[in-house]
Design an enzyme around this catalytic site. Structure first.
Site, PDB file in Angstrom:
ATOM      1  N   ASN A 165       0.797  -1.235   0.000  1.00 24.69           N
ATOM      2  CA  ASN A 165       0.000   0.000   0.000  1.00 24.69           C
ATOM      3  C   ASN A 165       0.828   1.284   0.000  1.00 24.69           C
ATOM      4  O   ASN A 165       0.356   2.301  -0.491  1.00 24.69           O
ATOM      5  CB  ASN A 165      -1.055  -0.020   1.123  1.00 24.69           C
ATOM      6  N   ARG A 173      11.134   3.510   5.521  1.00 24.13           N
ATOM      7  CA  ARG A 173      10.921   3.646   6.959  1.00 24.13           C
ATOM      8  C   ARG A 173      11.695   2.567   7.730  1.00 24.13           C
ATOM      9  O   ARG A 173      11.950   2.691   8.918  1.00 24.13           O
ATOM     10  CB  ARG A 173       9.411   3.528   7.236  1.00 24.13           C
ATOM     11  N   PRO A 189       9.880  -7.197  -0.716  1.00 24.18           N
ATOM     12  CA  PRO A 189       8.707  -6.339  -0.952  1.00 24.18           C
ATOM     13  C   PRO A 189       7.465  -7.168  -1.288  1.00 24.18           C
ATOM     14  O   PRO A 189       7.575  -8.347  -1.603  1.00 24.18           O
ATOM     15  CB  PRO A 189       9.132  -5.504  -2.162  1.00 24.18           C
ATOM     16  N   SER A 243      -0.379  -7.443   7.287  1.00 23.36           N
ATOM     17  CA  SER A 243      -1.613  -7.799   7.990  1.00 23.36           C
ATOM     18  C   SER A 243      -1.309  -8.472   9.331  1.00 23.36           C
ATOM     19  O   SER A 243      -0.260  -9.091   9.516  1.00 23.36           O
ATOM     20  CB  SER A 243      -2.435  -8.744   7.121  1.00 23.36           C
ATOM     21  N   GLU A 264       4.479  -3.961  12.443  1.00 21.70           N
ATOM     22  CA  GLU A 264       3.497  -2.905  12.139  1.00 21.70           C
ATOM     23  C   GLU A 264       2.349  -3.594  11.424  1.00 21.70           C
ATOM     24  O   GLU A 264       2.472  -3.961  10.255  1.00 21.70           O
ATOM     25  CB  GLU A 264       4.119  -1.842  11.223  1.00 21.70           C
ATOM     26  N   ARG A 292      -7.105   9.196   2.054  1.00 24.15           N
ATOM     27  CA  ARG A 292      -5.702   9.189   1.649  1.00 24.15           C
ATOM     28  C   ARG A 292      -5.400   7.780   1.153  1.00 24.15           C
ATOM     29  O   ARG A 292      -5.775   6.793   1.795  1.00 24.15           O
ATOM     30  CB  ARG A 292      -4.807   9.532   2.851  1.00 24.15           C
ATOM     31  N   CYS A 298      -3.184   1.571   6.606  1.00 22.87           N
ATOM     32  CA  CYS A 298      -3.406   0.951   7.913  1.00 22.87           C
ATOM     33  C   CYS A 298      -3.979   1.985   8.876  1.00 22.87           C
ATOM     34  O   CYS A 298      -4.641   1.641   9.840  1.00 22.87           O
ATOM     35  CB  CYS A 298      -2.112   0.374   8.450  1.00 22.87           C
ATOM     36  N   SER A 455       0.926  10.490  10.336  1.00 20.16           N
ATOM     37  CA  SER A 455       2.240  10.005   9.896  1.00 20.16           C
ATOM     38  C   SER A 455       3.248  11.141   9.799  1.00 20.16           C
ATOM     39  O   SER A 455       2.960  12.164   9.165  1.00 20.16           O
ATOM     40  CB  SER A 455       2.108   9.337   8.525  1.00 20.16           C
ATOM     41  N   GLU A 472       8.103   2.783  14.522  1.00 20.95           N
ATOM     42  CA  GLU A 472       8.957   3.210  13.411  1.00 20.95           C
ATOM     43  C   GLU A 472       8.914   4.725  13.325  1.00 20.95           C
ATOM     44  O   GLU A 472       7.875   5.336  13.588  1.00 20.95           O
ATOM     45  CB  GLU A 472       8.473   2.598  12.089  1.00 20.95           C
TER      46      GLU A 472
HETATM   47  P1  NAP Z   1       0.149  -8.994   3.892  1.00 17.75           P
HETATM   48  O1  NAP Z   1      -0.670  -9.860   3.045  1.00 17.75           O
HETATM   49  O2  NAP Z   1       0.284  -9.319   5.333  1.00 17.75           O
HETATM   50  O3  NAP Z   1       1.590  -8.942   3.218  1.00 17.75           O
HETATM   51  C1  NAP Z   1       2.630  -8.154   3.723  1.00 17.75           C
HETATM   52  C2  NAP Z   1       3.956  -8.728   3.268  1.00 17.75           C
HETATM   53  O4  NAP Z   1       4.136 -10.023   3.824  1.00 17.75           O
HETATM   54  C3  NAP Z   1       4.081  -8.889   1.760  1.00 17.75           C
HETATM   55  O5  NAP Z   1       5.411  -8.649   1.400  1.00 17.75           O
HETATM   56  C4  NAP Z   1       3.727 -10.340   1.579  1.00 17.75           C
HETATM   57  O6  NAP Z   1       4.256 -10.901   0.413  1.00 17.75           O
HETATM   58  C5  NAP Z   1       4.378 -10.951   2.786  1.00 17.75           C
HETATM   59  N1  NAP Z   1       3.819 -12.239   3.174  1.00 17.75           N
HETATM   60  C6  NAP Z   1       2.564 -12.722   2.960  1.00 17.75           C
HETATM   61  N2  NAP Z   1       2.451 -13.954   3.497  1.00 17.75           N
HETATM   62  C7  NAP Z   1       3.647 -14.248   4.061  1.00 17.75           C
HETATM   63  C8  NAP Z   1       4.156 -15.373   4.782  1.00 17.75           C
HETATM   64  N3  NAP Z   1       3.410 -16.447   5.039  1.00 17.75           N
HETATM   65  N4  NAP Z   1       5.422 -15.338   5.202  1.00 17.75           N
HETATM   66  C9  NAP Z   1       6.194 -14.260   4.968  1.00 17.75           C
HETATM   67  N5  NAP Z   1       5.786 -13.174   4.293  1.00 17.75           N
HETATM   68  C10 NAP Z   1       4.514 -13.168   3.854  1.00 17.75           C
HETATM   69  O7  NAP Z   1      -0.330  -7.489   3.855  1.00 17.75           O
HETATM   70  P2  NAP Z   1      -0.706  -6.663   2.549  1.00 17.75           P
HETATM   71  O8  NAP Z   1      -1.964  -7.239   2.022  1.00 17.75           O
HETATM   72  O9  NAP Z   1       0.466  -6.554   1.638  1.00 17.75           O
HETATM   73  O10 NAP Z   1      -0.904  -5.205   3.171  1.00 17.75           O
HETATM   74  C11 NAP Z   1      -2.062  -4.789   3.808  1.00 17.75           C
HETATM   75  C12 NAP Z   1      -1.917  -4.935   5.320  1.00 17.75           C
HETATM   76  O11 NAP Z   1      -0.779  -4.220   5.792  1.00 17.75           O
HETATM   77  C13 NAP Z   1      -3.083  -4.321   6.057  1.00 17.75           C
HETATM   78  O12 NAP Z   1      -3.495  -5.171   7.098  1.00 17.75           O
HETATM   79  C14 NAP Z   1      -2.510  -3.025   6.632  1.00 17.75           C
HETATM   80  O13 NAP Z   1      -3.168  -2.549   7.759  1.00 17.75           O
HETATM   81  C15 NAP Z   1      -1.118  -3.420   6.916  1.00 17.75           C
HETATM   82  N6  NAP Z   1      -0.260  -2.245   7.019  1.00 17.75           N
HETATM   83  C16 NAP Z   1       0.176  -1.862   8.247  1.00 17.75           C
HETATM   84  C17 NAP Z   1       0.958  -0.734   8.393  1.00 17.75           C
HETATM   85  C18 NAP Z   1       1.449  -0.314   9.741  1.00 17.75           C
HETATM   86  O14 NAP Z   1       2.379   0.467   9.793  1.00 17.75           O
HETATM   87  N7  NAP Z   1       0.882  -0.766  10.841  1.00 17.75           N
HETATM   88  C19 NAP Z   1       1.312   0.019   7.266  1.00 17.75           C
HETATM   89  C20 NAP Z   1       0.842  -0.390   6.018  1.00 17.75           C
HETATM   90  C21 NAP Z   1       0.055  -1.535   5.904  1.00 17.75           C
HETATM   91  P3  NAP Z   1       3.280 -11.198  -0.858  1.00 17.75           P
HETATM   92  O15 NAP Z   1       2.909  -9.872  -1.387  1.00 17.75           O
HETATM   93  O16 NAP Z   1       4.143 -11.984  -1.762  1.00 17.75           O
HETATM   94  O17 NAP Z   1       2.088 -11.951  -0.333  1.00 17.75           O
END
Ligand code: NAP
Ligand code: MG
Length: 491
Positions: A165, A173, A189, A243, A264, A292, A298, A455, A472
């Site tokens: 995202n 960061r 990534p 997530s 995070e 935004r 998140c 942020s 962070e």
């Molecule tokens: P995601 O599905 O959890 O994926 C995040 C990262 O983890 C990606 O690089 C993904 O790779 C990798 N990943 C997925 N499954 C994995 C596994 N089993 N082992 C190791 N790595 C794995 O999250 P997303 O869908 O990309 O992003 C949305 C989420 O991020 C939302 O829940 C949002 O709230 C959260 N977020 C949090 C913050 C914060 O600062 N708190 C900031 C931004 C976003 P792949 O793409 O190859 O699956």
């Protein structure tokens, strides 16, 4: 909304982005030659294909980062600072190219992408400034007989895993503070947006980072690749943004080798509007907090709790502002809302809205999926949302605003805190004492008080409860990449 064809300038820039793995200062294909496609969410068209790292490639990257660690950790902090400062300057000089690349692979609007690049680059400048502030301490022990000397040392080889995202900012960061502290890194990534991360790797190559200090490994085999690194005792740190579900899995995996973790994770931000608030400011703040990044943040306001006496007026004004947004491909001028990142995300948002309507909510604006190419969902406002509706419990990650009314301050705080998440909360009120009082009672790592965005690279960003562990940004962000070394002294 027309089918979108990226302009020739943007095409050229995409062809300049390297698409192989960056390991030990070299670009190379994956060990088994596998590659995967990256798509434009505005059209579904293929933009490029990139190398897909194997677990063996990941271990090569760990070896490269481990070999580079002693030299990098021993580099003068001033030198590390100046390298980060050059990275800031170069990213700033290339801001427009980075912004267009982000729009192409993520779908957000050019305005949002430009803001992301400025935010992302700022982590390099901030940590260039922090790199030389390596604080330690000396105390006299309570017994008076000896001294307690504490040094801050780099934690070591760090694995960084980032979401799609904010493809630039979530990487910088982490890379900024890690390099400032003297750590070497391997960035994995998100598969939806690997190109921006590869462009960041190219930027470090250009500013002259020593080989192995920054490694970047796109992969679709995320679990196997990250798991292999976490099982390697040379890896000492995991910094994950993504997530909560994947975060839990990685915390369990990190337990095997007791890797230091910063997490995070997801959010479910409440946005409270009290009747004494300036409603114009509250609506403007709501638009920023909700929209935004098209709601794909998140920190996005996920639930609006509005004091009953102003709920109807607030909802009407918010719906008017939402309905007035221009929806279309992010690169088109005047567009204020782009597509969601992929078809799965769009379908998930549509399903949440449908379920909420079936549960008794009414649609004030939006609510109907957009036909045609690209993964669009319209700006949507829901009212009369029943307690317990899934839209209030789950992260929406799209342009949907559910509104619920409340009558007392206690009720507002109770509703706001009724979630397993605790990343950020927003409060609008004209009474500063109330704002501070409520801010103190909200169970989240961050509170926006009469502000729709929190942020800031200089501030500690992070969550309580299942929104994460650690912070962070700010000075705290640097400390996450250090360990205390205590020397007991007699002199
Ligand atoms: P995601 O599905 O959890 O994926 C995040 C990262 O983890 C990606 O690089 C993904 O790779 C990798 N990943 C997925 N499954 C994995 C596994 N089993 N082992 C190791 N790595 C794995 O999250 P997303 O869908 O990309 O992003 C949305 C989420 O991020 C939302 O829940 C949002 O709230 C959260 N977020 C949090 C913050 C914060 O600062 N708190 C900031 C931004 C976003 P792949 O793409 O190859 O699956
Ligand atoms: Mg995902």
């Amino acid at each position: 909304m027309s089918a979108h064809h990226p302009g020739s300038a943007a095409r050229l820039r995409i062809e300049k982005v390297p698409t192989d793995l960056f390991i030990g200062g070299r670009w190379r294909p994956s060990g088994d030659g596998a590659r995967f496609d990256v798509h434009d969410p505005a059209t579904g068209d293929r933009l490029a294909d990139v190398a897909a790292a194997t677990p063996e490639d990941a271990l090569d990257a760990v070896a490269a980062a481990d070999a580079a660690l002693p030299g990098w950790a021993a580099t003068a902090p001033r030198e590390r600072a100046e390298l980060l400062r050059r990275a800031f300057d170069l990213m700033t000089a290339r801001a427009e190219e980075f912004a267009e690349l982000i729009v192409l692979e993520n779908g957000k609007t050019l305005t949002d992408a430009r803001a992301e690049v400025a935010y992302a680059a700022e982590f390099f400048r901030w940590y260039a400034e922090e790199a030389v502030r390596t604080l330690g301490s000396v105390q006299t022990a309570p017994s008076g007989g000896n001294k307690i000397l504490v040094l801050r040392q780099p934690v070591g080889v760090s694995v960084l895993v980032t979401p799609w995202n904010f493809p630039a900012a979530m990487a910088t960061r982490k890379i900024g503070p890690a390099l400032a502290a003297g750590c070497t890194v391997i960035l994995k990534p998100a598969s939806d947006t690997p190109l921006t991360a590869l462009a960041v790797a190219a930027l470090f190559e250009e500013v002259g980072v020593p080989a192995g200090v920054v490694n970047v490994l796109p992969s679709r085999r995320s679990g196997a690749v990250v798991g292999a690194m976490l099982d390697d005792p040379r890896v000492r740190k995991l910094s994950f943004t993504g997530s909560t579900e994947v975060g839990r899995t990685l915390l369990a995996a990190a337990a095997r080798t007791v890797v230091n973790c910063s997490m995070e994770l997801g959010g479910n931000a409440p946005f409270l509007v009290f009747a004494d608030a300036d409603l114009d400011a509250a609506v403007a703040g709501a638009m920023v907090a909700k929209m935004r990044n098209g709601g794909e943040a998140c920190t996005a306001a996920n639930r609006f709790y509005v004091e009953a006496s102003v709920a109807e007026e607030f909802t009407r004004r918010l719906a008017d502002a939402m309905a007035a947004l221009t929806v279309g491909p992010g690169l088109d001028s005047g567009v204020q809302l782009g597509p969601l990142v992929n078809a799965e995300s769009r379908d998930k948002v549509a399903e949440l809205v449908d379920e909420t309507v079936r549960a008794g909510a009414s649609v004030v604006t939006g609510g109907e999926p957009v036909a045609g190419t690209g993964y669009y969902y319209p700006p949507t406002v829901l009212k009369d949302v029943p307690p317990g509706a899934p839209v209030l419990a789950e992260e929406i990650f799209g342009p949907v605003a559910p509104v619920v009314s409340f009558t007392t301050e206690d009720e507002a705080v109770t509703l706001a805190n009724a979630t397993e998440y605790g990343l950020v909360s927003y409060v609008y009120t004209g009474d500063l004492a109330r704002g501070l009082r409520v801010g103190e009672r909200l169970d989240s790592g961050m509170v926006g008080l009469n502000r729709g965005v929190v942020s800031d690279p200089a501030a500690p960003f992070g969550g309580t409860k299942q929104s994460g562990i650690g912070r962070e940004g700010g000075h705290e962000g640097l400390l996450e990449y250090t360990e205390s070394k205590y020397l007991a002294l007699s002199w």
